[in-house]
Design an enzyme around this catalytic site. Sequence first.
Site, short mmCIF file in Angstrom:
data_model
loop_
_atom_site.label_atom_id
_atom_site.label_comp_id
_atom_site.label_asym_id
_atom_site.label_seq_id
_atom_site.Cartn_x
_atom_site.Cartn_y
_atom_site.Cartn_z
N GLY A 52 0.81 -1.22 0.00
CA GLY A 52 0.00 0.00 0.00
C GLY A 52 0.84 1.27 0.00
O GLY A 52 0.53 2.24 -0.71
N ASN B 288 -8.25 3.54 8.27
CA ASN B 288 -7.62 2.43 8.98
C ASN B 288 -7.79 2.51 10.49
O ASN B 288 -7.70 1.51 11.17
CB ASN B 288 -6.13 2.36 8.62
CG ASN B 288 -5.44 3.69 8.69
OD1 ASN B 288 -5.83 4.64 8.00
ND2 ASN B 288 -4.42 3.80 9.52
N GLN C 207 -7.76 -0.54 3.11
CA GLN C 207 -8.62 -1.14 4.14
C GLN C 207 -9.91 -1.70 3.55
O GLN C 207 -10.61 -2.46 4.22
CB GLN C 207 -8.96 -0.10 5.22
CG GLN C 207 -7.80 0.25 6.14
CD GLN C 207 -7.44 -0.88 7.11
OE1 GLN C 207 -8.27 -1.70 7.49
NE2 GLN C 207 -6.18 -0.90 7.53
N SER D 156 -3.39 -3.78 -0.72
CA SER D 156 -2.27 -4.46 -0.08
C SER D 156 -2.71 -5.81 0.47
O SER D 156 -3.70 -5.90 1.20
CB SER D 156 -1.74 -3.58 1.06
OG SER D 156 -0.68 -4.23 1.71
N HIS E 211 -1.61 -7.97 2.70
CA HIS E 211 -1.58 -8.39 4.11
C HIS E 211 -2.75 -7.85 4.93
O HIS E 211 -2.92 -8.21 6.08
CB HIS E 211 -0.24 -8.06 4.76
CG HIS E 211 -0.01 -6.63 5.14
ND1 HIS E 211 -0.19 -6.18 6.42
CD2 HIS E 211 0.39 -5.56 4.42
CE1 HIS E 211 0.11 -4.89 6.47
NE2 HIS E 211 0.46 -4.48 5.26
N THR F 251 12.54 -7.69 -10.38
CA THR F 251 12.09 -9.08 -10.54
C THR F 251 10.81 -9.30 -9.75
O THR F 251 10.74 -9.00 -8.56
CB THR F 251 13.19 -10.05 -10.05
OG1 THR F 251 14.37 -9.77 -10.81
CG2 THR F 251 12.78 -11.50 -10.24
N CYS G 68 1.41 2.29 12.87
CA CYS G 68 2.61 2.92 12.32
C CYS G 68 3.12 4.04 13.23
O CYS G 68 4.28 4.41 13.17
CB CYS G 68 2.33 3.50 10.95
SG CYS G 68 1.37 2.41 9.92
C1 LIG Z 1 -1.85 -0.54 5.92
C2 LIG Z 1 -2.26 0.64 5.17
C3 LIG Z 1 -1.40 1.23 4.21
C4 LIG Z 1 0.00 0.74 3.98
O1 LIG Z 1 0.03 -0.50 3.35
P1 LIG Z 1 1.37 -1.38 3.43
O2 LIG Z 1 1.10 -2.52 2.49
O3 LIG Z 1 1.49 -1.83 4.85
O4 LIG Z 1 2.49 -0.52 2.99
C5 LIG Z 1 -1.86 2.32 3.52
N1 LIG Z 1 -3.10 2.81 3.72
C6 LIG Z 1 -3.96 2.28 4.60
C7 LIG Z 1 -5.32 2.86 4.76
C8 LIG Z 1 -3.56 1.18 5.37
O5 LIG Z 1 -4.39 0.65 6.25
#
Ligand SMILES: *Cc1c(COP(=O)(O)O)cnc(C)c1O
Length: 385
Positions: free
Chosen positions: A74, A155, A183, A203, A205, A241, A328
């Site tokens: 993200g 988030n 999110q 993202s 994860h 890559t 964060c």
């Molecule tokens: C977690 C998050 C990100 C960052 O994503 P990463 O893959 O961890 O770099 C950006 N924006 C929001 C709203 C998030 O919750």
Amino acid sequence: MSHNDFIYADNAATTAVLPAVADAMLPFFTEIYGNASSPYEIGRRAKSALENARAEIAHCFGCDAAEIFFTSGGTESNNWAIQSIMKQKSKESKTHIITSQIEHHSILRVCQEWEKEGGTVTYLPVDKNGLVNPADVEKSIRGNTALVSIMAANNEIGTLQPLQEIGGICRSHNVLFHTDAVQAVGHLPINPHDIPVDLFSFSAHKFHGPKGIGGLYVNRSVNLPPLLFGGEQERAKRPGTQNVAAAVGLSTALSLACQEMTERNEKIRKLRDLLIENVLKIPGSSLNGDPNQRLPGNANFCFEGIEGESLLLMMDMHNIYCSSGSACTSGATDPSHVILALGVPKDLARSSVRISLSHLNTEEDVRQIISVLEEAISRLRRLRP
Ligand SMILES: *Cc1c(COP(=O)(O)O)cnc(C)c1O
């Protein structure tokens, strides 16, 4: 989760990789480990897995595979979208960005950098529930506005923004619209044919895929310059890559999330509502964010007279993992910029705690969270000088 000796309630920070996702990834580490750009068998097989993953992701969003670019997550997707659009548009003297006060730091910090380079940024306020007013977006658009970037779902407080209205306004003024959908993707339907959006970030994860991979949707009509320079990967727009195993993990996690979205959300909402209903019985408690327009798994509370960090430590001692504000920024004692933007006073804002659930949580987890919260809060209040 009976097989764990902890309760994980921080799913907005990251999520568990599902076993089916890990299984799908495994062969690409040990068997089909070829470089996706190599011409021989295991390279070709890696390439085909990568392109299948891209097609599967595009299918979930209802877009073209050519509109999906893999990134490291993200943060990179947000940086790429904003930095590259501004670099391109500033050549036409379009140097103005419109965003909101409650964006993730991977948007806000990029905007601050842009201001240092001489650009201008409007940081729109939000109402007490965290909603951006689309009329404010329209009023802020000027002749030199290049981009509007407003997140799909927050988030910290889970508030869902009116993307339809904001996107419509951007279209009618011929301004590009990006949304940080990190999110929302995998939790709510995001379809660029339904929402007038030019770019969105996601993202893996955050929806039970692996860390370190995400993507950027770029509408066919947008010619986004690269952020990085190097090889020809991702049509030379994002060289390096490709991480085939992670791309397969992303697509597997997203497909499962899309297939199971209704059932998962029904369960998650029920658990979240049980949590909210009971936590609000605690004296001096309040819910942050919009009561209706919010992510299914998000609950965020303030507790009068409580230090959020101390509450987290007490929850941790009971093996319950949740968060105060954004992960964060934890460690910093400053109250969250998101909670402050709601108009919550500083002292109360310091008490905010986020509990974010997933479909892997159980009713037993939630009952345990409620009882530990109640006890921890009354203990902290008794300890108060
Ligand atoms: C977690 C998050 C990100 C960052 O994503 P990463 O893959 O961890 O770099 C950006 N924006 C929001 C709203 C998030 O919750």
